[in-house]
Every structure is written in C-alpha cells, then in structure tokens.
Scaffold this motif. Structure first.
Motif, PDB file in Angstrom:
ATOM      1  N   GLU A  38      68.934 -35.788 -27.631  1.00 21.61           N
ATOM      2  CA  GLU A  38      69.388 -36.787 -28.595  1.00 21.61           C
ATOM      3  C   GLU A  38      69.103 -38.193 -28.083  1.00 21.61           C
ATOM      4  OE1 GLU A  38      73.600 -38.589 -30.293  1.00 21.61           O
ATOM      5  OE2 GLU A  38      73.557 -36.615 -29.352  1.00 21.61           O
ATOM      6  N   VAL A  40      70.294 -41.507 -27.566  1.00 19.62           N
ATOM      7  CA  VAL A  40      71.568 -42.224 -27.544  1.00 19.62           C
ATOM      8  C   VAL A  40      71.301 -43.720 -27.478  1.00 19.62           C
ATOM      9  CG1 VAL A  40      73.736 -42.559 -26.306  1.00 19.62           C
ATOM     10  CG2 VAL A  40      72.679 -40.285 -26.383  1.00 19.62           C
ATOM     11  N   ASP A  98      83.064 -42.452 -24.443  1.00 21.08           N
ATOM     12  CA  ASP A  98      82.039 -41.895 -23.551  1.00 21.08           C
ATOM     13  C   ASP A  98      82.313 -42.240 -22.100  1.00 21.08           C
ATOM     14  OD1 ASP A  98      80.303 -40.832 -25.662  1.00 21.08           O
ATOM     15  OD2 ASP A  98      79.983 -42.938 -26.173  1.00 21.08           O
ATOM     16  N   ASN A 312      79.424 -33.774 -25.991  1.00 14.56           N
ATOM     17  CA  ASN A 312      78.078 -34.227 -26.321  1.00 14.56           C
ATOM     18  C   ASN A 312      77.344 -34.515 -25.012  1.00 14.56           C
ATOM     19  OD1 ASN A 312      75.852 -36.042 -26.945  1.00 14.56           O
ATOM     20  ND2 ASN A 312      76.732 -36.226 -28.999  1.00 14.56           N
ATOM     21  N   ARG A 315      75.250 -37.850 -24.627  1.00 16.14           N
ATOM     22  CA  ARG A 315      76.080 -39.040 -24.467  1.00 16.14           C
ATOM     23  C   ARG A 315      76.763 -39.043 -23.094  1.00 16.14           C
ATOM     24  NH1 ARG A 315      76.731 -41.630 -29.475  1.00 16.14           N
ATOM     25  NH2 ARG A 315      78.445 -42.876 -28.623  1.00 16.14           N
ATOM     26  N   LYS A 318      74.295 -40.219 -20.496  1.00 17.99           N
ATOM     27  CA  LYS A 318      74.098 -41.671 -20.564  1.00 17.99           C
ATOM     28  C   LYS A 318      75.336 -42.399 -20.022  1.00 17.99           C
ATOM     29  CE  LYS A 318      70.848 -43.072 -22.096  1.00 17.99           C
ATOM     30  NZ  LYS A 318      69.550 -43.497 -21.496  1.00 17.99           N
TER      31      LYS A 318
END
Length: 411
Positions: A38, A40, A98, A312, A315, A318
């Motif tokens: 994904e 991000v 996050d 996730n 995420r 990151k």
C-alpha cells in the motif's frame, strides 16, 4: 518529572484495569491486514506535548522525520491526564494512531493489552541505548518503545547561599542533614522536596531507597526504612517545610527561585525557569547516598514512542520509520539540547555533557538510572501508591517510618 503532565512527565497513570483488556485490531480507517505494498502518504501521531515550547520542538522533529519517510503527518496532542483513557477508547473503536507516544511507566500497562507491536517486527535498532532506557521500553523481553531523550532528578543548590554559610554540596546523608540544618534560618529552609501523595512523591523518594539497596518489590525492609527515616528527620527538625507533603515539583522550584530553599530535589526541566533569573547562581550534584562508596541510583523519566497494532502492516512499517528517525543520533542530540533532557544513547553522553555542562550531572545519572517498571512491570502503579502512602504516614507523624512501610506493604 513535571507536575502537570507536560514535558518530561514521568508520572504514571494508574490504570491497572488495562491488563487483560481485549484489543480489537484495526486502525486509521484502513482495513485489517492491508497489503504491505500500500502507498502510505499520511501517518497519524498522538502525544501529550500540548504545551509550548515542547509542542513545537517535538512537532519539528516529527515533521522532519515524516519528510524523510515521504509522508505527511496528522498530529493530535492531548492533555497528559487524558492520554491513557483515549488510548483505551481508540483501541476499542479501531482508531489507534499509527505512532503513539507514552510516558515510560505506562508502556507496560498498554503493552500488556496487546495494543503495541514489538519494534523488532520492523527491525528498529535498539543498540547503544542506556540499560534503563531499554528497560523502560520493554515488556516480557520485547522492546515496544524507545525514548529519544530522558531525564531524572538530582540535587540543586544555591551557590551563593552555601558559600555564605561555609557549606559544601553534600554527598552523604549525614552531610545532607548537617548542611540542611545549617542552611535553615528565618523563612529560608535548607532543603525542599516533594512528598505529596501522588506518583510524583514516590518518584522523588526513589533515589534514597534505591541507592541504599531498597527494593520496590518489598518496601518493608531496613534499607527503605533508613531512607524514609532520613526524609522524616529532615521535616521533623525543620530543615524541610512540612508543606512538602503537598508541594509539586513546580512548587519546590518556586521555593528555590524565591530563595526560600537553599537546596532542592528536582529535574532538568526546571533549568529554563532558573535561567530566567540571572542573579541565581546554582549548581547540581547527585542526590546524596547514605554512605560514601554507594552508587547513586535515580529513576528514569521520559517518554517512549511506539507503533500500535493497527492491523495495517504498511502503515505500521511507515510508523516504525518515524520512531527510528526520532531516535537517530542527530535527533537525540538536537531534542536533548532544545528540551534540557538527556540523549538516550550512551555513545552520545560524553559529547552532550561537554556541550551542555548544566546537564552533566543528569547525563552521568542516566547511565545507572532505573526504569520504575523494570522489576514490577504493570504492577508498578500499585506499589508506587504504597510508597507514597507510607511517606505521608511517616512525615505526618501518624506512624514511624518502619511501621508506615510495614502497613503500606501489607495493603
């Protein structure tokens, strides 16, 4: 440890109900188990640096790290007293941020719920951190959080007052008692400390207990009794104001600034306020030990940055980049200098102490500083309550130090 959940707040919130709380995984509006590929572009962050100048200092570091990671930040700052309850609400509503900052004594309670991901899952380096720093971020042998900078407490003294009285900074308990007595006159007390019935009162007592071989697992011991006897004697003989039973650390600093206390127990977060009074010449030494040869052991304060279990993976990966960046050598040094805190990596300590001499004593203490949760984990808040309960009983004279500790331990 400050008194209002602002900067360097080592004060834990007792949330023993956290342990065993079921965690519903998901986060930030993304579906559970999102693919690692994904793209991000935005990361959410939550912390309790809601007051200046820390709000901007931390914000600048976060934005710099976000730029390096190629994302923008959606940051939320909340009052310190509200952080843990908000974390619990978000875990149940699947809206955990996050990146999450926690006061270090709270980490174990949150990690015990399953809300945090081990940093090893993302290969975040934990090398070169002071032992106490790693202990503060560890739960069941896994590191869940890292603190870029930390703090502790020491003994501040007014150079002019001590010089006028012919007193040298004390290094042992006997020297402390003698100095405090000699420095007490008129409306000036020899020493000020915080003995209020909160975790802050416990925090200020720990250097005496730990340096004398006391142990938080059982406070009903001769070593801890000796430490509490010292605190009690200082109040009883008038060298310390009985108002210490209600003072916060900010109050203690006010007494020192006003010249109503020749010495005080406090932390480096007070340095900006002290620096605003140029006529005040002060020094900082380690809190005295009972007898020469003992090692001064102080409690470790500061906040850790964590990666919540949002479900996730992209995420989270990151977010781990942000946590790693905050803990880089460059960011540790810049944040420590800006915030009057101490870099957490041992390799940075010597350079930092030379560049920031007012923080040299604190830098030395961090090498042996202990995490409050190091032995008891999420059981620390309950024992911290017993400690400050015993302090209050002894200092008010409702029980002898030994009896106060015995009664509190049995509760």
């Amino acid at each position: 440890m400050k008194s209002a959940f602002t900067r360097n707040r080592p004060l834990a919130t007792a949330v023993t109900a956290l342990v065993g709380l079921p965690l519903l995984l998901a986060g930030c509006g993304a579906s559970s188990g999102s693919a690692g590929s994904e793209n991000v572009t935005e990361i959410s962050v939550m912390d309790y640096y809601n007051n200046e100048p820390d709000k901007s200092f931390i914000g600048d570091a976060l934005n710099s790290c976000a730029a390096e990671a190629g994302v923008t930040l959606k940051r939320e700052t909340v009052p310190g007293k509200s952080l843990i309850s908000k974390v619990l609400q978000q875990s149940s509503s699947k809206t955990l941020p996050d990146v999450l900052m926690l006061d270090n004594p709270d980490l174990q309670q949150i990690a015990a719920t399953g809300a945090l991901a081990p940093l090893s899952d993302f290969k975040v380096s934990t090398e070169d951190f002071a032992p106490g720093v790693l202990s503060a971020g560890t739960y069941k042998d896994k590191v869940y959080g890292l603190a870029p900078t930390v703090n502790t407490i020491a003994l501040f003294y007014n150079k002019d007052i001590l010089a006028k009285a012919g007193v040298t900074p004390p290094a042992t308990w006997d020297e402390l008692e003698a100095a405090a007595a000699k420095l007490t006159e008129g409306d000036q007390y020899g020493l000020a400390f915080n003995a209020n019935p909160t975790y802050e009162g416990t925090w200020q007592f720990l250097p005496l207990m730990w340096s004398n071989g006391g142990d938080e697992k059982n406070i009903n011991t001769p070593e801890t009794t000796q430490a509490l006897q010292l605190w009690t004697d200082l109040v009883k003989d008038g060298s310390v104001s009985s108002s210490a039973l209600n003072w916060t650390q900010a109050d203690v600093n006010d007494q020192f600034l006003a010249g109503k206390a020749a010495m005080m127990v406090n932390g480096p977060w007070q340095i900006p306020a002290l620096s605003k009074q140029p006529s005040l010449q002060y020094g900082v030494v380690k809190i005295p030990v009972r007898e020469a040869g003992q090692t001064a052991v102080a409690p470790l304060g500061g906040e850790v940055w964590t990666v919540p279990q949002t479900g996730n993976k992209a995420r989270q990966a990151k977010a781990a980049e942000i946590v790693s960046c905050l803990n880089s050598d460059k960011n540790q040094m810049s944040m420590a200098k800006a915030r009057n805190t101490i870099p957490s990596k041992t390799s940075l300590a010597e350079t930092f102490a030379k560049e920031n001499p007012k923080l040299a004593t604190f830098t030395e203490l961090v090498k042996t500083a202990r995490a409050r949760t190091g032995q008891l984990g999420d059981g620390w808040p309950a024992q911290a309550t017993k400690i400050y309960t015993a302090i209050q009983a002894a200092l008010t004279g409702s029980a002898s130090p030994g009896d106060a500790l015995k009664q509190a331990q049995g509760q």
